[in-house]
Motif scaffolding. Structure first.
Motif, PDB file in Angstrom:
ATOM      1  N   SER A  80       0.789  -1.230   0.000  1.00  0.00           N
ATOM      2  CA  SER A  80       0.000   0.000   0.000  1.00  0.00           C
ATOM      3  C   SER A  80       0.821   1.280   0.000  1.00  0.00           C
ATOM      4  O   SER A  80       0.393   2.290  -0.570  1.00  0.00           O
ATOM      5  N   THR A  81       1.994   1.285   0.645  1.00  0.00           N
ATOM      6  CA  THR A  81       2.786   2.525   0.648  1.00  0.00           C
ATOM      7  C   THR A  81       3.368   2.811  -0.727  1.00  0.00           C
ATOM      8  O   THR A  81       3.775   3.941  -1.010  1.00  0.00           O
ATOM      9  N   VAL A  82       3.389   1.806  -1.595  1.00  0.00           N
ATOM     10  CA  VAL A  82       3.898   1.976  -2.952  1.00  0.00           C
ATOM     11  C   VAL A  82       2.750   2.212  -3.937  1.00  0.00           C
ATOM     12  O   VAL A  82       2.766   3.155  -4.729  1.00  0.00           O
ATOM     13  N   ARG A  83       1.723   1.365  -3.868  1.00  0.00           N
ATOM     14  CA  ARG A  83       0.690   1.380  -4.900  1.00  0.00           C
ATOM     15  C   ARG A  83      -0.371   2.447  -4.700  1.00  0.00           C
ATOM     16  O   ARG A  83      -0.868   3.017  -5.678  1.00  0.00           O
ATOM     17  N   LEU A  84      -0.735   2.713  -3.449  1.00  0.00           N
ATOM     18  CA  LEU A  84      -1.880   3.593  -3.225  1.00  0.00           C
ATOM     19  C   LEU A  84      -1.641   4.978  -3.813  1.00  0.00           C
ATOM     20  O   LEU A  84      -2.528   5.564  -4.441  1.00  0.00           O
ATOM     21  N   GLN A  85      -0.432   5.531  -3.629  1.00  0.00           N
ATOM     22  CA  GLN A  85      -0.140   6.867  -4.151  1.00  0.00           C
ATOM     23  C   GLN A  85      -0.095   6.895  -5.674  1.00  0.00           C
ATOM     24  O   GLN A  85      -0.163   7.969  -6.278  1.00  0.00           O
TER      25      GLN A  85
END
Length: 274
Positions: A159-164
């Motif tokens: 999530s820290t990579v994909r969400l943004q």
């Protein structure tokens, strides 16, 4: 037969698999735990993605949850196999230490389109799986969020990579750093999901979208999906070059000729993946 008339096959005690025409439907089936991720559930998901990739008769995948919820995240006790997962599942994880990440679509992108049909809780690991899907439909009472920081944990499912990359960074950081829940309406407003439908109809809408995809040329569909993800982090110049490399071969296929011929003859095309 499945509840919607599909054919049931495969799966595990926590993951149901059935076919609805050319669509593979994967149903997280651990409703007493809001479909929290157990090892049998993860093994079933992993095997479902593999089946979709290997079976050319499957043109799309729908992933959903039983009992009115999508997924409430990881169940650490079940993942450790305490009284729930059989030895065969622990052996599978030992043989492939990345199996759970592939199951959650962190390390694997299926070549067929994946549609999420969300009802109820879709939080923590559920929201992380969601980020690996292509099209997302949710019932109006669905709840989303990444709760890990509230528990002193890290959303390590990507999530820290994909969400943004999927929603504006300010919204991504708010979701990641507050650990608060998001309604379906708010999730749609920030672009995390695409459609909000009446409660209880998310699966029907997802299958409707899948049928629209299934009616298209499968080689074209797969090439388009691959191109979108391949070019996402490229410069526009490199992306346009890559698009030609993916796209031109599609025009030389028999399916492309069939599509044009069917249009001229005013009939549905019959695609043969050729």
């Amino acid at each position: 037969m499945g509840p919607s008339g599909g054919t049931e096959h495969g799966g595990t005690e926590h993951l149901d698999v059935r076919r609805e025409g050319a669509t593979l439907v994967l149903t997280l089936n651990r409703p007493e735990a809001k479909n929290a991720l157990s090892l049998p559930l993860l093994v079933g998901l992993h095997d479902g993605w593999v089946e979709a990739d290997e079976d050319d008769g499957i043109r799309s995948v729908v992933v959903t949850g039983a009992g009115g919820d999508f997924c409430a995240g990881m169940d650490l006790k079940a993942l450790a196999g305490r009284g729930m997962a059989g030895e065969q599942y622990r052996d599978r994880l030992k043989a492939d230490p990345d199996l759970h990440w592939k199951a959650m679509l962190r390390h694997h992108r299926p070549r067929k389109p994946v549609i999420a049909a969300v009802e109820g809780h879709c939080v923590a690991g559920g929201t992380e799986i969601l980020q690996g899907t292509d099209i997302r439909v949710a019932g109006e009472s669905a709840t989303f969020g990444l709760f890990e920081v509230k528990r002193g944990l890290f959303p390590i499912g990507g999530s820290t990579v994909r969400l943004q990359r999927q929603i504006p960074r300010t919204h991504a950081l708010e979701m990641l750093l507050t650990g608060r829940p998001y309604s379906a309406a708010e999730a749609a407003s920030i672009g995390l999901i695409g459609q909000v439908v009446p409660d209880g109809t998310a699966l029907d809408k997802a299958l409707e979208v899948a049928e629209q995809i299934n009616a298209c040329g499968p080689l074209a569909v797969e090439a388009v999906k691959a191109s979108v993800y391949e070019t996402a982090e490229m410069t526009e110049t490199d992306g346009l070059k890559s698009e030609l490399e993916r796209g031109w071969p599609v025009f030389a296929t028999e399916d492309a000729k069939e599509g044009a011929k069917a249009f001229a003859e005013k009939r549905p095309p019959v695609y043969r993946r050729a």
